[in-house]
Scaffold this active site. Sequence first.
Site, mmCIF file in Angstrom:
data_model
loop_
_atom_site.group_PDB
_atom_site.id
_atom_site.type_symbol
_atom_site.label_atom_id
_atom_site.label_comp_id
_atom_site.label_asym_id
_atom_site.label_seq_id
_atom_site.Cartn_x
_atom_site.Cartn_y
_atom_site.Cartn_z
ATOM 1 N N HIS A 17 0.839 -1.208 0.000
ATOM 2 C CA HIS A 17 0.000 0.000 0.000
ATOM 3 C C HIS A 17 0.875 1.259 0.000
ATOM 4 C CE1 HIS A 17 -3.096 -2.756 2.098
ATOM 5 N NE2 HIS A 17 -3.585 -2.504 0.913
ATOM 6 N N LYS A 41 -18.023 -7.019 6.773
ATOM 7 C CA LYS A 41 -16.750 -7.726 6.647
ATOM 8 C C LYS A 41 -16.083 -7.824 8.017
ATOM 9 C CE LYS A 41 -13.283 -7.495 2.972
ATOM 10 N NZ LYS A 41 -12.657 -6.603 1.985
ATOM 11 N N ARG A 93 -1.716 -6.013 -8.572
ATOM 12 C CA ARG A 93 -0.652 -6.997 -8.379
ATOM 13 C C ARG A 93 -0.788 -8.042 -9.479
ATOM 14 N NH1 ARG A 93 -2.595 -7.815 -2.380
ATOM 15 N NH2 ARG A 93 -4.430 -7.233 -3.569
ATOM 16 N N SER A 131 -2.819 -7.968 2.612
ATOM 17 C CA SER A 131 -3.167 -7.859 4.038
ATOM 18 C C SER A 131 -3.564 -9.215 4.625
ATOM 19 C CB SER A 131 -4.321 -6.870 4.233
ATOM 20 O OG SER A 131 -3.956 -5.607 3.748
HETATM 21 P P1 ADP Z 1 -9.774 -3.908 -0.839
HETATM 22 O O1 ADP Z 1 -10.409 -4.718 0.243
HETATM 23 O O2 ADP Z 1 -10.588 -2.750 -1.286
HETATM 24 O O3 ADP Z 1 -9.228 -4.712 -1.999
HETATM 25 P P2 ADP Z 1 -7.077 -3.582 0.138
HETATM 26 O O4 ADP Z 1 -6.696 -2.856 1.368
HETATM 27 O O5 ADP Z 1 -6.851 -5.056 0.123
HETATM 28 O O6 ADP Z 1 -8.565 -3.177 -0.110
HETATM 29 O O7 ADP Z 1 -6.318 -2.954 -1.118
HETATM 30 C C1 ADP Z 1 -6.507 -1.632 -1.525
HETATM 31 C C2 ADP Z 1 -5.862 -1.446 -2.883
HETATM 32 O O8 ADP Z 1 -4.448 -1.621 -2.784
HETATM 33 C C3 ADP Z 1 -6.323 -2.443 -3.949
HETATM 34 O O9 ADP Z 1 -6.387 -1.781 -5.200
HETATM 35 C C4 ADP Z 1 -5.233 -3.484 -3.958
HETATM 36 O O10 ADP Z 1 -5.132 -4.122 -5.218
HETATM 37 C C5 ADP Z 1 -4.012 -2.618 -3.680
HETATM 38 N N1 ADP Z 1 -2.929 -3.386 -3.083
HETATM 39 C C6 ADP Z 1 -2.961 -4.158 -1.974
HETATM 40 N N2 ADP Z 1 -1.764 -4.736 -1.727
HETATM 41 C C7 ADP Z 1 -0.938 -4.292 -2.710
HETATM 42 C C8 ADP Z 1 0.439 -4.542 -3.053
HETATM 43 N N3 ADP Z 1 1.196 -5.375 -2.345
HETATM 44 N N4 ADP Z 1 0.945 -3.912 -4.132
HETATM 45 C C9 ADP Z 1 0.151 -3.111 -4.862
HETATM 46 N N5 ADP Z 1 -1.138 -2.842 -4.627
HETATM 47 C C10 ADP Z 1 -1.678 -3.438 -3.579
#
Ligand code: ADP
Length: 162
Positions: A17, A41, A93, A131
């Site tokens: 992130h 969730k 990703r 995450s």
């Molecule tokens: P959501 O539940 O909305 O998917 P996340 O917190 O999992 O929320 O992710 C928010 C955004 O960040 C999403 O677009 C996700 O693809 C991106 N993201 C999460 N981890 C990574 C990473 N390691 N590298 C790049 N983008 C990421």
Amino acid sequence: MKTAIYPGSFDPLTNGHISIIRGGLIAFDHLIVAVLNNPQKTSLFSVEERLQMIRESCDEAGFGDRVSIDSFEGLLVDYAQQRSVNVLLRGLRAVKDYEYELQMASMNRHLDPQIETVFIMANETYFYVASNLVKEVRKLGGDVSELVPEPVARRLATKLGR
Ligand code: ADP
């Protein structure tokens, strides 16, 4: 001044992130990192805890006042309208992300054609970092300290022990 909203669950924030925020600040003057408050969730961290970790991690990364932190409920397009922002930032990703992100971006475009979604590619170093995986590995006693900012590592230790 061009602002984008970077929405997500951030349960918790990872270095993946952070790399998207860093990239976003090359493209935009200002980012609003917006934590989705979704009572349906189950999450490990409360919205308040997630906001605190993001704030501390962004301070630590030196983003200063170019990043602001907020939370929202309900439709993202409604939140964007309310904040008068018309660009959404998301990270990509693997191929798996693509399908989900395409669906979400298309739905948001259907709901409000004036709002555009912009994608930034994951940094190769954090390509595999998610995450959920971080939580899973940490719960099993694995070391994730290089995958998350220090304020997150600290709270994971408090919450999960060891
Ligand atoms: P959501 O539940 O909305 O998917 P996340 O917190 O999992 O929320 O992710 C928010 C955004 O960040 C999403 O677009 C996700 O693809 C991106 N993201 C999460 N981890 C990574 C990473 N390691 N590298 C790049 N983008 C990421």
